[in-house]
Design a protein around this motif. Sequence first.
Motif, PDB file in Angstrom:
ATOM      1  N   PRO A 115      38.007  38.058  36.582  1.00 50.89           N
ATOM      2  CA  PRO A 115      37.778  37.912  38.633  1.00 50.89           C
ATOM      3  C   PRO A 115      37.961  39.170  38.198  1.00 50.89           C
ATOM      4  N   VAL A 116      37.026  39.248  39.744  1.00 50.12           N
ATOM      5  CA  VAL A 116      36.829  40.447  40.389  1.00 50.12           C
ATOM      6  C   VAL A 116      37.190  40.685  42.117  1.00 50.12           C
ATOM      7  N   ASP A 117      38.112  41.190  42.729  1.00 51.49           N
ATOM      8  CA  ASP A 117      38.583  40.860  44.115  1.00 51.49           C
ATOM      9  C   ASP A 117      37.490  42.461  44.838  1.00 51.49           C
ATOM     10  N   ILE A 118      37.220  42.155  45.743  1.00 48.25           N
ATOM     11  CA  ILE A 118      36.249  42.718  46.514  1.00 48.25           C
ATOM     12  C   ILE A 118      36.522  43.142  47.766  1.00 48.25           C
ATOM     13  N   GLY A 119      37.965  42.861  48.034  1.00 48.22           N
ATOM     14  CA  GLY A 119      38.529  43.196  49.192  1.00 48.22           C
ATOM     15  C   GLY A 119      38.445  42.124  50.631  1.00 48.22           C
ATOM     16  N   HIS A 120      38.136  41.121  49.908  1.00 46.37           N
ATOM     17  CA  HIS A 120      38.248  40.168  51.834  1.00 46.37           C
ATOM     18  C   HIS A 120      39.631  40.644  52.372  1.00 46.37           C
ATOM     19  N   GLY A 121      39.905  40.802  53.911  1.00 45.94           N
ATOM     20  CA  GLY A 121      40.250  41.021  54.695  1.00 45.94           C
ATOM     21  C   GLY A 121      40.602  42.781  54.902  1.00 45.94           C
ATOM     22  N   ARG A 122      40.568  43.118  53.578  1.00 42.80           N
ATOM     23  CA  ARG A 122      40.987  44.706  54.027  1.00 42.80           C
ATOM     24  C   ARG A 122      40.363  45.317  55.083  1.00 42.80           C
ATOM     25  N   PRO A 123      41.156  46.649  55.498  1.00 44.22           N
ATOM     26  CA  PRO A 123      39.819  47.488  56.174  1.00 44.22           C
ATOM     27  C   PRO A 123      38.483  47.938  55.674  1.00 44.22           C
ATOM     28  N   ARG A 124      37.156  48.177  56.672  1.00 42.92           N
ATOM     29  CA  ARG A 124      35.988  48.471  56.049  1.00 42.92           C
ATOM     30  C   ARG A 124      36.224  48.955  55.118  1.00 42.92           C
ATOM     31  N   SER A 125      37.031  50.009  55.628  1.00 46.94           N
ATOM     32  CA  SER A 125      36.555  51.517  54.625  1.00 46.94           C
ATOM     33  C   SER A 125      37.856  51.135  52.860  1.00 46.94           C
ATOM     34  N   GLN A 126      38.421  50.207  52.954  1.00 45.40           N
ATOM     35  CA  GLN A 126      38.987  49.978  51.713  1.00 45.40           C
ATOM     36  C   GLN A 126      37.325  48.505  50.764  1.00 45.40           C
ATOM     37  N   ARG A 127      37.399  47.944  51.622  1.00 43.95           N
ATOM     38  CA  ARG A 127      36.380  46.302  50.484  1.00 43.95           C
ATOM     39  C   ARG A 127      35.323  47.008  50.480  1.00 43.95           C
ATOM     40  N   GLY A 128      34.812  46.513  49.348  1.00 47.97           N
ATOM     41  CA  GLY A 128      33.389  46.134  48.900  1.00 47.97           C
ATOM     42  C   GLY A 128      33.301  46.863  47.712  1.00 47.97           C
ATOM     43  N   ARG A 129      34.208  47.682  46.811  1.00 48.35           N
ATOM     44  CA  ARG A 129      34.615  47.963  45.570  1.00 48.35           C
ATOM     45  C   ARG A 129      35.375  46.997  44.768  1.00 48.35           C
ATOM     46  N   PRO A 130      34.406  46.871  44.217  1.00 45.62           N
ATOM     47  CA  PRO A 130      35.942  45.596  42.889  1.00 45.62           C
ATOM     48  C   PRO A 130      36.543  46.401  42.129  1.00 45.62           C
ATOM     49  N   VAL A 131      37.938  45.859  42.220  1.00 42.17           N
ATOM     50  CA  VAL A 131      39.183  45.957  40.989  1.00 42.17           C
ATOM     51  C   VAL A 131      39.310  44.188  40.792  1.00 42.17           C
ATOM     52  N   LEU A 132      39.992  44.556  39.506  1.00 36.09           N
ATOM     53  CA  LEU A 132      40.423  43.194  38.795  1.00 36.09           C
ATOM     54  C   LEU A 132      41.424  42.529  40.023  1.00 36.09           C
ATOM     55  N   ALA A 133      40.751  40.961  40.430  1.00 40.42           N
ATOM     56  CA  ALA A 133      41.966  39.589  40.876  1.00 40.42           C
ATOM     57  C   ALA A 133      43.560  40.522  40.271  1.00 40.42           C
ATOM     58  N   ASP A 134      44.420  40.427  40.711  1.00 38.75           N
ATOM     59  CA  ASP A 134      45.447  39.797  41.141  1.00 38.75           C
ATOM     60  C   ASP A 134      45.827  38.130  40.107  1.00 38.75           C
ATOM     61  N   ALA A 135      46.741  37.942  39.551  1.00 40.22           N
ATOM     62  CA  ALA A 135      46.662  36.379  39.116  1.00 40.22           C
ATOM     63  C   ALA A 135      46.025  35.578  40.043  1.00 40.22           C
ATOM     64  N   GLN A 136      46.763  35.026  41.539  1.00 37.03           N
ATOM     65  CA  GLN A 136      46.714  34.422  41.711  1.00 37.03           C
ATOM     66  C   GLN A 136      45.306  34.087  42.147  1.00 37.03           C
ATOM     67  N   LEU A 137      45.087  35.209  43.061  1.00 41.96           N
ATOM     68  CA  LEU A 137      43.611  35.195  43.010  1.00 41.96           C
ATOM     69  C   LEU A 137      42.237  35.183  42.181  1.00 41.96           C
ATOM     70  N   GLY A 138      42.588  35.779  41.093  1.00 42.47           N
ATOM     71  CA  GLY A 138      42.241  35.619  39.708  1.00 42.47           C
ATOM     72  C   GLY A 138      41.680  33.990  39.194  1.00 42.47           C
ATOM     73  N   ARG A 139      43.390  33.393  39.703  1.00 41.59           N
ATOM     74  CA  ARG A 139      43.313  32.361  39.048  1.00 41.59           C
ATOM     75  C   ARG A 139      42.321  30.986  40.028  1.00 41.59           C
ATOM     76  N   LYS A 140      42.289  31.496  40.897  1.00 39.71           N
ATOM     77  CA  LYS A 140      41.720  30.229  42.092  1.00 39.71           C
ATOM     78  C   LYS A 140      39.800  30.786  42.144  1.00 39.71           C
ATOM     79  N   ILE A 141      39.644  32.538  41.525  1.00 44.94           N
ATOM     80  CA  ILE A 141      38.611  32.141  41.007  1.00 44.94           C
ATOM     81  C   ILE A 141      37.829  31.734  40.220  1.00 44.94           C
ATOM     82  N   LEU A 142      38.626  31.683  38.912  1.00 47.37           N
ATOM     83  CA  LEU A 142      38.583  30.962  37.749  1.00 47.37           C
ATOM     84  C   LEU A 142      38.185  29.618  37.838  1.00 47.37           C
TER      85      LEU A 142
END
Length: 161
Positions: free
Chosen positions: A108-135
């Motif tokens: 699972p990957v987090d692309i930065g929902h809710g982050r400022p424009r300058s920080q979002r859009g770059r993929p990083v591995l999702a943390d455990a909570q978001l990863g579980r939601k995605i999976l």
Amino acid sequence: FARRCIDEGADAFIGHGPHMPRGVEIYEGKPILYSLGNFIFQNDTVRWQPSHNYDVLGLDHYATPADFVEARYANETHGFPADSAYWESVVAQLKYRDGQLIQLSLYPVDIGHGRPRSQRGRPVLADAQLGRKILNHMQNMSAHFGTQMEIEDDVGIIRLA
């Protein structure tokens, strides 16, 4: 269409059209990943928009791409910036043995929902909570196709052998 591609010889079909993760089907022993979601999603870094885009939103020729984004998404209250589903994704790893798919892993990957424009859009591995939601979402959508996905150590695993 995806099944037809496999029927015609494709070893896998990997899509992303709806911009959010969808289910996985194993068809004739080959994976159909209906959508991995977005991977790099940096609309805010576009240098220009066609003049028609500005015209449709009532923006003049002094408007910047940032002005266009703010007008199009009502200062991030609707559309892509407002919906977390567009900022969730997976990276797929396919493992083969003797030309046969034996395992499909989904990270699972987090692309930065809710982050400022300058920080979002770059993929990083999702943390455990978001990863579980995605999976969990992908697991439920995959079940529709009869595909069983286990979640182990924050990774979705589909075993074929």
